[in-house]
Enzyme design. Structure first.
Site, short mmCIF file in Angstrom:
data_model
loop_
_atom_site.label_atom_id
_atom_site.label_comp_id
_atom_site.label_asym_id
_atom_site.label_seq_id
_atom_site.Cartn_x
_atom_site.Cartn_y
_atom_site.Cartn_z
N ASP A 140 -7.97 148.56 -41.96
CA ASP A 140 -7.05 147.53 -42.42
C ASP A 140 -6.92 147.63 -43.93
O ASP A 140 -7.93 147.60 -44.65
CB ASP A 140 -7.60 146.16 -42.01
CG ASP A 140 -6.63 145.01 -42.23
OD1 ASP A 140 -5.86 145.06 -43.19
OD2 ASP A 140 -6.66 144.06 -41.43
N VAL A 141 -5.69 147.71 -44.43
CA VAL A 141 -5.48 147.86 -45.87
C VAL A 141 -5.88 146.61 -46.65
O VAL A 141 -5.90 146.64 -47.88
CB VAL A 141 -4.01 148.20 -46.19
CG1 VAL A 141 -3.61 149.54 -45.61
CG2 VAL A 141 -3.07 147.09 -45.75
N TYR A 175 8.37 137.86 -47.00
CA TYR A 175 8.55 139.30 -47.14
C TYR A 175 9.14 139.65 -48.50
O TYR A 175 8.64 140.54 -49.20
CB TYR A 175 9.45 139.81 -46.02
CG TYR A 175 9.70 141.30 -46.04
CD1 TYR A 175 8.72 142.19 -45.62
CD2 TYR A 175 10.93 141.81 -46.45
CE1 TYR A 175 8.95 143.55 -45.62
CE2 TYR A 175 11.17 143.17 -46.45
CZ TYR A 175 10.17 144.05 -46.04
OH TYR A 175 10.42 145.40 -46.06
N LYS A 212 7.47 141.91 -51.61
CA LYS A 212 8.05 143.16 -52.11
C LYS A 212 8.45 143.05 -53.58
O LYS A 212 8.35 144.04 -54.32
CB LYS A 212 9.24 143.55 -51.24
CG LYS A 212 8.86 143.93 -49.81
CD LYS A 212 7.88 145.09 -49.76
CE LYS A 212 7.63 145.57 -48.33
NZ LYS A 212 6.74 146.74 -48.27
N THR A 241 13.32 151.65 -37.89
CA THR A 241 11.88 151.69 -37.66
C THR A 241 11.52 150.62 -36.63
O THR A 241 12.33 149.74 -36.32
CB THR A 241 11.12 151.38 -38.96
OG1 THR A 241 11.41 150.03 -39.36
CG2 THR A 241 11.50 152.34 -40.08
#
Length: 257
Positions: free
Chosen positions: A59-60, A147, A151, A182
């Site tokens: 997990d990042v 989101y 970003k 994606t």
């Protein structure tokens, strides 16, 4: 002809699917030695088998898992790509705290933690960082509160990284894709289609009509942007954001449709 990444080690976070997977595949064709990091289970193993890379499941957002990925680089790292990400549609007036925190944790904090852990190796090599941001950082929709914030933060962090460590020979840049075909975008189109009473393909077609090039990008097209920024062809490029949205922000006459 010499391949552009021949002899270089690249760590790609979020390599199981989408842009991360396409980037790993392209980097492998260009000669990179790969460490693929992230969630994805069998999909990550499949990506490693397809590229000749090493899979590190983790997990990042967890320092121990990031440490395992850095250890798998065996003391050498020339390229880091942060492509791990998630999106949960939400609006400013009804943002769920847990969604906000998880989104920022994966999309922003995870990239920062991975960069921070990789900096000693990248400085030794004069390496390159490519962070996958989004055009949502600049023109957020009403349904992308968490989101878009994550970003936008990633863009700002990338520039800070570039300016702080240029003296170490490190270049840090971001790619800001628009709509890309994606699994994440397909999930969004499924939600849009359900609301409109159509299907996924119809939702994508309607979206393509608002893009100057009239189509949705494929992951390989964004991977090509990553390759440019990671390669010597971008040797004097740092602190930059490469927007790859097919002109999605340009045709204002279409944006009201």
């Amino acid at each position: 002809m010499r391949r552009r990444l021949q002899g270089r080690r690249a760590l790609v976070a979020g390599a199981a699917t989408g842009i991360g997977r396409a980037t790993a595949e392209l980097f492998a064709r260009e000669g990179a030695d790969l460490v693929l990091f992230g969630l994805g289970g069998a999909a990550l193993d499949d990506a490693a088998a397809a590229t000749g890379g090493r899979a590190v499941h983790g997990d990042v957002t967890l320092a121990a898992d990031i440490g395992a990925a850095i250890a798998a680089c065996d003391g050498r790292l020339e390229i880091l790509v942060n492509a791990a990400g998630l999106i949960v549609p939400d609006r400013p007036a009804s943002v769920d705290d847990a969604v906000w925190e998880r989104t920022l944790r994966v999309n922003l904090t995870g990239a920062m933690m991975t960069c921070r852990a990789a900096l000693p190796l990248l400085a030794r090599a004069g390496g390159a960082v490519v962070n996958i941001a989004s055009v949502a950082a600049f023109n957020a929709s009403p349904d992308s509160a968490s989101y878009a914030a994550s970003k936008a933060g990633l863009v700002a962090y990338t520039r800070s990284l570039a300016y702080a460590h240029g003296g170490d020979g490190i270049r840090a840049n971001a790619v800001a894709p628009g709509w890309v075909r994606t699994p994440m975008s397909e999930m969004e189109m499924d939600l849009a289609a359900a609301a409109a009473g159509t299907d996924r393909d119809a939702a994508f077609a309607a979206l393509a009509g608002r893009i100057a090039l009239g189509r949705i990008a494929m992951p390989a097209e964004i991977a090509a942007c990553c390759l440019f920024l990671a390669s010597d062809e971008a040797s004097f490029v740092t602190g930059a954001v490469l927007v790859a949205d097919g002109g999605g922000r340009a045709p204002t006459q279409n944006r009201a449709v």
